[in-house]
Write a protein that holds these residues in place. Structure first.
Motif, short mmCIF file in Angstrom:
data_model
loop_
_atom_site.label_atom_id
_atom_site.label_comp_id
_atom_site.label_asym_id
_atom_site.label_seq_id
_atom_site.Cartn_x
_atom_site.Cartn_y
_atom_site.Cartn_z
N VAL A 91 0.86 -1.20 -0.04
CA VAL A 91 -0.03 0.05 -0.12
C VAL A 91 0.75 1.32 0.09
O VAL A 91 0.48 2.17 -0.72
N LEU A 92 2.09 1.27 0.74
CA LEU A 92 2.94 2.39 0.60
C LEU A 92 3.47 2.65 -0.45
O LEU A 92 3.66 3.72 -1.09
N ASP A 93 3.92 1.43 -1.34
CA ASP A 93 4.45 1.73 -2.68
C ASP A 93 3.33 2.52 -3.60
O ASP A 93 3.43 3.32 -4.32
N LEU A 94 1.91 1.88 -3.33
CA LEU A 94 0.89 2.62 -4.20
C LEU A 94 0.83 3.97 -3.98
O LEU A 94 0.42 4.64 -4.86
N ALA A 95 1.07 4.29 -2.78
CA ALA A 95 0.60 5.58 -2.27
C ALA A 95 1.80 6.65 -2.70
O ALA A 95 1.50 7.91 -2.96
N GLU A 96 2.92 6.22 -2.91
CA GLU A 96 4.07 7.20 -3.20
C GLU A 96 3.87 8.08 -4.38
O GLU A 96 4.30 9.05 -4.19
N GLU A 97 3.22 7.76 -5.46
CA GLU A 97 2.90 8.56 -6.47
C GLU A 97 1.75 9.33 -6.61
O GLU A 97 1.33 9.95 -7.48
N GLN A 98 0.85 9.14 -5.73
CA GLN A 98 -0.48 9.96 -5.37
C GLN A 98 -0.57 11.11 -4.92
O GLN A 98 0.51 11.38 -3.71
N ASP A 99 -1.35 11.96 -5.14
CA ASP A 99 -1.39 13.38 -4.48
C ASP A 99 -1.92 13.24 -3.31
O ASP A 99 -1.57 14.15 -2.15
N THR A 100 -2.96 12.25 -2.92
CA THR A 100 -3.72 12.30 -1.80
C THR A 100 -3.92 10.79 -1.62
O THR A 100 -4.42 10.21 -2.49
N VAL A 101 -4.25 10.41 -0.49
CA VAL A 101 -4.66 9.00 -0.09
C VAL A 101 -5.74 9.10 0.79
O VAL A 101 -5.78 9.90 1.95
N VAL A 102 -6.68 8.58 0.71
CA VAL A 102 -7.90 8.32 1.49
C VAL A 102 -8.05 6.92 2.27
O VAL A 102 -7.91 6.08 1.82
N LEU A 103 -7.63 7.08 3.54
CA LEU A 103 -7.41 5.75 4.36
C LEU A 103 -8.45 5.65 5.35
O LEU A 103 -8.81 6.68 6.06
N GLY A 104 -9.07 4.42 5.34
CA GLY A 104 -10.05 4.19 6.42
C GLY A 104 -11.54 3.63 5.93
O GLY A 104 -12.06 2.55 6.53
N PRO A 105 -11.96 3.97 4.76
CA PRO A 105 -13.38 3.52 4.50
C PRO A 105 -13.49 2.10 4.31
O PRO A 105 -12.89 1.60 3.44
N GLY A 106 -14.42 1.39 5.34
CA GLY A 106 -14.63 0.11 5.20
C GLY A 106 -13.49 -0.82 5.60
O GLY A 106 -13.63 -2.06 5.46
N LEU A 107 -12.46 -0.31 6.21
CA LEU A 107 -11.42 -1.30 6.92
C LEU A 107 -11.77 -2.14 8.03
O LEU A 107 -11.26 -3.03 8.19
N GLY A 108 -12.73 -1.33 8.84
CA GLY A 108 -13.19 -2.07 10.08
C GLY A 108 -12.42 -1.82 11.23
O GLY A 108 -11.30 -0.97 11.04
N ASP A 109 -12.39 -2.48 12.01
CA ASP A 109 -11.74 -2.01 13.34
C ASP A 109 -10.87 -3.48 14.15
O ASP A 109 -10.65 -3.34 15.17
N ALA A 110 -10.59 -4.25 13.07
CA ALA A 110 -9.88 -5.44 13.67
C ALA A 110 -8.41 -5.01 14.14
O ALA A 110 -8.13 -4.18 13.68
N PRO A 111 -7.81 -5.65 15.40
CA PRO A 111 -6.50 -5.18 15.90
C PRO A 111 -5.34 -4.93 14.78
O PRO A 111 -4.72 -4.01 14.69
N GLU A 112 -5.42 -6.32 13.86
CA GLU A 112 -4.27 -6.15 12.94
C GLU A 112 -4.72 -4.91 11.97
O GLU A 112 -3.62 -4.62 11.47
N THR A 113 -5.42 -4.62 11.50
CA THR A 113 -5.90 -3.55 10.70
C THR A 113 -5.75 -2.23 11.48
O THR A 113 -5.03 -1.39 10.74
N LEU A 114 -6.06 -1.95 12.50
CA LEU A 114 -5.54 -0.63 13.21
C LEU A 114 -4.04 -0.67 13.19
O LEU A 114 -3.43 0.46 13.22
N THR A 115 -3.15 -1.63 13.49
CA THR A 115 -2.01 -1.93 13.67
C THR A 115 -1.25 -1.38 12.22
O THR A 115 -0.38 -0.73 12.08
#
Length: 531
Positions: A328-352
């Motif tokens: 995901v970090l590699d994908l984000a590198e060339e973007q102007d903005t990242v939208v982080l969170g929609p639909g990710l849920g709140d599982a502990p490994e996800t939040l980490t």
């Protein structure tokens, strides 16, 4: 202080609040007349040198308030080319009032020793087109006071002809002993920087409106002229509340290319497929050129099926985790903005994983949904826009209670206390947007928008807008436009509104009803002026 562009935005917001621009011009002209009286005795000769924009319109008004003086209004150009309706109306009022006016269509009338003034027209028997008058700058001859209303705050770059020649003539009049008063900013001076790319008027005094301008303060200190800041009736709400004036920076150039208006990566999904898709589709409708969606491979096909315009970038697994953050970090590198969170849920490994992403990311990120709760504790070099609803704001540690003024104070204080560089958008009956220093309020939206998914739309719109304007401005506009889209959709669907109903009306929500566009496409180069 207020920049030239922000002044234009506030002026438009004031009109949207019901303060007519004609009333603002009347107040501005009255303020100019008051300052003229401070510098001249009754009976003195006052010449108002006017451009074809609202700056000139202010001077047209001023002339009507100066009946104790020998007044002449000189228009640099033809009346039919006056650029705004209110300025044209005030030029017409001068004719009705039988105030002496003159049209100067080129610079020849201002050149010493040049009697070629055949392109000038005049009224009331004026004879300043003679060779003798031309040798002493024609229309400015014998003026005790010269009012410079050629160009306003909305211009940059070197003065073009005939304004450049006229500005030199104003300065010669000042050297001869006339008092020079500039309206809003000396013509030829950049209101934001105080610099001039060529000739500029050298005033004895300036009357500016609503608030001083950054460049004006710098120039006044260097050139030692007085500045009067006049209250012209723009309400505080025009700055406090987001309005259509805030759309001005969104104009597109005709020579734009793909990607110039934002590339956005939405990182979401796993437990949910609709949320990241809504955010991504909203980013497209809000003007982003390219939107990519990073989702677990388990839902990639479903997400792609919602909209063929989306570029889906799947990663292994059913949800984001420590093993997929690098992808995901590699994908984000060339973007102007990242939208982080929609639909990710709140599982502990996800939040980490979200925490790891923010720890290593240094771009601009819109943080939404459950991910917002991590922001108060995270260490990041990223610039953040957080879009919590009131329950999520409480989970972050904030206090969402009270009326909007109480909540505004609480959100501002909370944002100021964050270690991260973050702007908060706390949604509610009134949305509160604050970066800890500047706090704005958006009053669009309605109770039908409590339906699930509208927050995902907001996050996507914020992602698109923060790709092209600064985060605080983008966040404010996102809240306002999303609520405006909801208001439009509610006219059709009422309490049956669903989040997807906002998508087709987002483009019109980001368009100014008055101008028919999302912005102005840039500032003038000095050919004509305005406030």
């Amino acid at each position: 202080m207020i920049t030239a562009d922000r002044m234009a935005e506030v002026d438009r917001n004031a009109a949207a609040l019901g303060v007519p621009r004609a009333k603002l011009m009347e107040s501005s002209g009255n303020a100019v007349a008051r300052v003229v009286r401070e510098h001249a005795e009754p009976g003195a000769s006052v010449t108002l040198l006017c451009g074809r924009g609202n700056n000139g319109g202010d001077a047209f008004v001023a002339a009507r308030f100066l009946d104790e003086f020998d007044v002449r209004v000189v228009l640099l150009g033809r009346p039919e080319t006056i650029s705004t309706e209110i300025a044209r109306d005030n030029w017409a009022a001068l004719q009705t009032a039988e105030i002496q006016t003159r049209q100067v269509r080129d610079g020849s009338a201002f050149r010493p020793g040049d009697s070629s003034v055949g392109t000038d027209t005049e009224r009331d028997g004026d004879t300043s087109g003679s060779a003798d008058a031309a040798e002493s700058d024609g229309p400015l001859a014998d003026a005790d006071v010269v009012v410079d209303a050629l160009l306003g705050t909305g211009v940059t770059g070197a003065l073009r002809e005939p304004a450049a020649t006229a500005a030199r003539a104003v300065n010669r009049a000042g050297e001869r002993g006339a008092t020079v008063l500039s309206v809003d900013v000396p013509s030829g001076v950049d209101a934001d920087t105080g610099e001039s790319a060529g000739v500029a008027v050298e005033p004895d005094a300036v009357v500016t409106f609503h608030d001083t301008k950054p460049g004006l303060r710098e120039r006044a200190a260097a050139d030692e002229f007085a500045v009067t800041v006049a209250d012209i009736g723009i309400p505080e709400a025009a700055e406090r509340f987001v309005g259509p004036g805030d759309l001005r920076p969104l104009g597109r150039r005709r020579d734009s290319h793909k990607g110039d208006h934002g590339e956005v990566l939405v990182v979401g999904g796993g437990p949910y497929t609709g949320a990241p898709t809504l955010a991504a589709r909203a980013a497209l409708r809000a003007g982003a050129d390219l939107v990519r969606v990073a989702v677990p491979a388990s839902i990639a096909r479903e997400v792609q099926g919602f909209d063929e315009s989306l570029i889906v970038r799947p990663y292994d697994g059913d949800r984001i985790g420590s093993e997929t953050v690098e992808t995901v970090l590699d994908l984000a590198e060339e973007q102007d903005t990242v939208v982080l969170g929609p639909g990710l849920g709140d599982a502990p490994e996800t939040l980490t994983a979200v925490e790891t992403f923010l720890d290593r990311y240094d771009g601009t990120a819109v943080v939404d949904a459950e991910a917002t709760r991590l922001v108060p504790e995270v260490t990041t070099d990223a610039t953040l826009v957080c879009t919590p609803h009131r329950g999520e704001f409480a989970a972050m540690g904030g206090d969402p209670s009270g009326d909007w003024e109480t909540r505004a104070a609480a959100v501002e204080s909370f944002a100021a206390g964050l270690d991260a560089d973050a702007t908060l958008v706390v949604t509610g009956p009134e949305d509160v947007i604050s970066d800890g220093e500047t706090t704005r309020i958006s009053r669009t939206g309605n109770p039908s928008m409590t339906v699930g998914g509208t927050g995902d739309v907001l996050a996507g719109v914020a992602g698109a807008l923060t790709a092209v304007v600064d985060p605080a401005r983008g966040a404010s506009l996102a809240a306002w436009a999303t609520g405006r889209a909801g208001d439009t959709a509610a006219e059709t669907y009422g309490d049956g509104l669903v989040a997807t109903d906002l998508l087709p009306v987002l483009p019109s929500a980001l368009r100014d009803d008055e101008t028919g566009s999302g912005g102005t496409g840039g500032r003038s180069d000095g050919s004509e002026g305005g406030r």
